[in-house]
Design a protein around this motif. Structure first.
Motif, PDB file in Angstrom:
ATOM      1  N   GLU A 193       0.830  -1.209   0.000  1.00 15.79           N
ATOM      2  CA  GLU A 193       0.000   0.000   0.000  1.00 15.79           C
ATOM      3  C   GLU A 193       0.863   1.258   0.000  1.00 15.79           C
ATOM      4  O   GLU A 193       2.029   1.231   0.391  1.00 15.79           O
ATOM      5  CB  GLU A 193      -0.909   0.023   1.244  1.00 15.79           C
ATOM      6  CG  GLU A 193      -1.827  -1.169   1.364  1.00 15.79           C
ATOM      7  CD  GLU A 193      -2.559  -1.195   2.702  1.00 15.79           C
ATOM      8  OE1 GLU A 193      -2.111  -0.501   3.646  1.00 15.79           O
ATOM      9  OE2 GLU A 193      -3.571  -1.915   2.807  1.00 15.79           O
ATOM     10  N   ARG A 244      -3.930   4.673  -1.731  1.00 14.04           N
ATOM     11  CA  ARG A 244      -3.599   3.499  -0.920  1.00 14.04           C
ATOM     12  C   ARG A 244      -3.231   2.286  -1.767  1.00 14.04           C
ATOM     13  O   ARG A 244      -2.290   1.553  -1.440  1.00 14.04           O
ATOM     14  CB  ARG A 244      -4.779   3.144  -0.013  1.00 14.04           C
ATOM     15  CG  ARG A 244      -4.485   1.979   0.913  1.00 14.04           C
ATOM     16  CD  ARG A 244      -5.561   1.797   1.962  1.00 14.04           C
ATOM     17  NE  ARG A 244      -5.240   0.713   2.878  1.00 14.04           N
ATOM     18  CZ  ARG A 244      -5.935   0.408   3.966  1.00 14.04           C
ATOM     19  NH1 ARG A 244      -7.021   1.124   4.281  1.00 14.04           N
ATOM     20  NH2 ARG A 244      -5.571  -0.575   4.744  1.00 14.04           N
ATOM     21  N   HIS A 245      -3.951   2.067  -2.855  1.00 15.98           N
ATOM     22  CA  HIS A 245      -3.759   0.848  -3.634  1.00 15.98           C
ATOM     23  C   HIS A 245      -3.248   1.115  -5.051  1.00 15.98           C
ATOM     24  O   HIS A 245      -2.372   0.399  -5.545  1.00 15.98           O
ATOM     25  CB  HIS A 245      -5.069   0.062  -3.709  1.00 15.98           C
ATOM     26  CG  HIS A 245      -5.634  -0.323  -2.380  1.00 15.98           C
ATOM     27  ND1 HIS A 245      -5.052  -1.271  -1.568  1.00 15.98           N
ATOM     28  CD2 HIS A 245      -6.728   0.134  -1.709  1.00 15.98           C
ATOM     29  CE1 HIS A 245      -5.760  -1.401  -0.454  1.00 15.98           C
ATOM     30  NE2 HIS A 245      -6.777  -0.555  -0.508  1.00 15.98           N
TER      31      HIS A 245
END
Length: 360
Positions: A193, A244-245
């Protein structure tokens, strides 16, 4: 009467103990070396933007270079570590090479915070070189064999216990009242992440201030499709998912979200959605959902599906399905093959109600 030679006995005992002591010493020495080695390779975030065609080798003290791998000037490479604090070499990822992890001299480029095209960075600030929404350098793509999970919400169930903006505005005519909604696409393994994201942005994300985060840079068409298929854009979910991803996916935001929407569209066009829309108000089992995937995408695909359920009073609602994929994921690929290539998933909840839109 037998006489015992105590001196000889003690000497023998010392000899018996000696191998044990040597073994213990060897183990302690190995642990010490391991600890020293760990300290000698500080973990790094960010990327190296290559400025020279430097050789990238598996070992620092060896010129052996399987595949003859060299850095491409202008391209960015994900950093993993350096050989020691203020050391001479970086350990980075060279996609497609075998092995992928290679050492290069630090003078081969500049360290930047985000993966970006060479002309996208402000001059003189290499540590904050670009927005994480910027496009990666030409040729930088996710690794073949990548594993991801695509999460798709059944939004009526999610909104039973949420007061987010997308739930306050939900209607029976809106797309997510009768279709799966996009939650996100998550590169695996779990914990991969915030790749190259600054500590300030990460802190803002983790505090839930999603609408204060920078918007991912996508085309007008993708923005329109996202706002339809991802109702959470109303509360900044797209910004959160990208930081985040998406920053760990290996592409720009446009391609990350287009790939996500492609998987979502395929599921919504399949018998899986039909099963849900014809079961509103009734209980569906995990086996029934997995069987619908098998019918729609081929035998074995259902084993890559996981159900998530939420409690709403005395009811158990299906709120989300997640689907595993593995391979070279891109629009137009063989989705069924990508699903079957993923590891089998734990099933999650065994059954739940398919909720209708609106508070029940």
């Amino acid at each position: 009467m037998f006489l015992i030679d105590t001196n000889r006995l003690q000497a023998q005992r010392r000899l018996d103990v000696c191998p044990i002591a040597l073994a213990v010493a060897a183990v302690l020495a190995l642990l010490l070396v391991t600890m020293v080695g760990a300290k000698a390779q500080p973990v790094l975030d960010g990327f190296l933007r290559a400025s020279k065609s430097c050789p990238a080798t598996p070992a620092i003290r060896s010129d052996d270079n399987p595949g003859g791998v060299v850095l491409t000037p202008g391209r960015t490479y994900r950093l993993l570590a350096e050989n020691k604090a203020d050391g001479s070499h970086y350990l980075l990822v060279t996609p497609g090479a075998s092995p992928e992890k290679r050492w290069v001299e630090k003078t081969c480029g500049e360290r930047v915070a985000f993966e970006a095209a060479p002309d996208a960075s402000p001059k003189g600030r290499p540590e904050m070189a670009a927005s994480p929404s910027a496009s990666p350098a030409s040729g930088d793509r996710r690794r073949r064999g990548s594993r991801v999970i695509v999460a798709m919400n059944w939004q009526p169930a999610f909104c039973e216990i949420s007061n987010r903006a997308e739930c306050r505005s939900q209607t029976s005519e809106r797309f997510d009242a009768s279709h799966f909604a996009l939650h996100g696409l998550w590169p695996q393994p779990r914990g991969r992440e915030f790749c190259g994201v600054s500590s300030a942005l990460r802190s803002a994300d983790e505090n839930g201030d999603w609408l204060d985060l920078p918007a991912p840079v996508v085309s007008p068409t993708t923005r329109r499709d996202l706002e339809r298929a991802m109702p959470g854009t109303r509360s900044g979910l797209d910004r959160h998912e990208w930081l985040r991803h998406g920053t760990c996916y290996g592409t720009d935001a446009e391609e990350y979200f287009r790939d996500s929407l492609w998987v979502l569209d395929a599921v919504n066009a399949s018998g899986v959605r039909t099963l849900f829309t014809t079961s509103v108000g009734r209980t569906l089992t995990r086996d029934a959902v997995r069987a619908a995937f098998d019918r729609s995408f081929g035998a074995g695909t259902g084993e890559r599906v996981r159900l998530t359920c939420r409690r709403d009073g005395d009811r158990t609602l299906i709120s989300e399905i997640t689907l595993g994929l593995s391979g070279d994921i891109r629009v137009g690929a063989d989705l069924a093959a990508l699903i079957r290539a993923a590891p089998e998933a734990r099933g999650g909840c065994s059954e739940g109600i398919v909720d209708a839109v609106g508070r029940q």
